[in-house]
Design an enzyme around this catalytic site. Structure first.
Site: not given
Ligand SMILES: NC(=O)c1ccc[n+]([C@@H]2O[C@H](COP(=O)([O-])OP(=O)(O)OC[C@H]3O[C@@H](n4cnc5c(N)ncnc54)[C@H](OP(=O)(O)O)[C@@H]3O)[C@@H](O)[C@H]2O)c1
Length: 287
Positions: A157-160, A162-163, A10, A124, A267
């Site tokens: 801010v991706g779905p993960a 937000r979760a 993601g 972040c 972020n």
């Molecule tokens: N965005 C930010 O600003 C930020 C900054 C720091 C930390 N974070 C943390 O980083 C994590 C990811 O955030 P994100 O914004 O990148 O979310 P995201 O865009 O939803 O990305 C998460 C990715 O992980 C994949 N995924 C989830 N479960 C999986 C599994 N069991 N096996 C393989 N792939 C899996 C998802 O697949 P699908 O594409 O199939 O859904 C998606 O591609 C979260 O825990 C978040 O709290 C986020």
């Protein structure tokens, strides 16, 4: 070169992949997701990086080809992944707020984390604000209460993420507690839907009644900004500590390198640059 794998394709996973590719000390052997239609898988293929949509099974199957796994999935998945990877002797740098063990903010404790097999990169907002919170702690006699408010563009801010809101708050507050000499702290996250996206901003505030040495705080925060800019070039103080009504506060902005998303998404950079800095330090220690 340290051989690594990334799980999670993601926002964070893609930005991290581009930074790993650019790193002279790291080589990505596998980029694993769970969906062939993921834009992240296409990105990795464009760069000639081996990919899989078999998630953790692909990581386990190729475990002999790398030493370290970056997890950029979600907090619940990262916990499950570490339970599988730990017995295999692998190391994990966790970019989710799974909050499992050692926390790392490179400006504060990089050295202490190099030898740890599991390291969590906090959040972040934590990477951006906790170092400055430590400056408030150092410049104050008996700091009672400190607040961190971070704002990121909704588009980044991706779905993960937000979760993982609860995990975000708990992990950032734990890091503030561990690194900063303050009795109580509170974390808030704002997801800003404005378009075009707004640059990531973080405000750290304490009550004006706290016994803060303002001169010491100014110089501590300026020195901390320099330390962080060494690995996150877009990190800058936009408002140095000031007394504003009943509060003493400062604001930091983080502009990204614009690798996966435009520059407003600092972020992503603040945590991916921190994770790469730790992995490069591990590579250096092995060399
Ligand atoms: N965005 C930010 O600003 C930020 C900054 C720091 C930390 N974070 C943390 O980083 C994590 C990811 O955030 P994100 O914004 O990148 O979310 P995201 O865009 O939803 O990305 C998460 C990715 O992980 C994949 N995924 C989830 N479960 C999986 C599994 N069991 N096996 C393989 N792939 C899996 C998802 O697949 P699908 O594409 O199939 O859904 C998606 O591609 C979260 O825990 C978040 O709290 C986020």
């Amino acid at each position: 070169m340290l051989s690594v794998a990334i799980i999670g394709t993601g926002n964070v996973g893609c930005d991290l992949l581009l930074k790993v590719i650019a790193s002279p000390g790291l080589r990505c052997e596998l980029f694993a997701g769970r969906r062939s239609g993921s834009p992240g898988i296409a990105l990795a293929e464009q760069h000639g990086i081996p990919t899989s949509t078999d998630g953790i099974d692909a990581i386990v199957a190729a475990a002999g080809s790398f030493d370290l796994v970056f997890d950029a999935t979600s907090a619940a998945d990262a916990r499950r992944h570490w339970a599988i990877l730990e017995p295999l002797g692998l190391s994990m740098v966790d970019l989710t707020p799974a909050n499992l063990g050692q926390l790392c903010v490179p400006a504060l404790n990089l050295e202490a984390c190099i030898g740890e097999r599991y390291v969590g990169m906090v959040t972040c907002g934590g990477q951006a604000a906790v170092p400055m919170a430590t400056c408030f702690g150092q410049a104050t006699v008996g700091l009672e209460y400190l607040e961190i408010v971070s704002a990121s563009a909704a588009l980044s801010v991706g779905p993960a993420t937000r979760a993982n809101m609860d995990e975000y708050v708990v992990t950032t507050e734990r890091a503030t507690h561990e690194f900063c000499d303050v009795q109580t702290n509170k974390t808030m996250l704002v997801i800003n839907p404005a378009e075009p996206g707004t640059v990531m901003r973080n405000t750290i505030a304490v009550a004006a009644t706290e016994a803060v040495d303002m001169e010491a705080l100014q110089s501590l925060t300026a020195a901390m900004e320099k330390r962080i800019r060494a690995y996150v070039p877009g990190y800058r103080i936009v408002m140095p500590p000031v007394v504003a009504g009943d509060r003493i506060l400062m604001t930091i902005e983080v502009e990204g390198r614009g690798d996966w998303l435009p520059a407003y998404a600092g972020n992503l950079d603040i945590i991916t640059c921190a994770a790469v800095t730790l992995a490069e330090a591990k590579a250096g220690a092995i060399a």
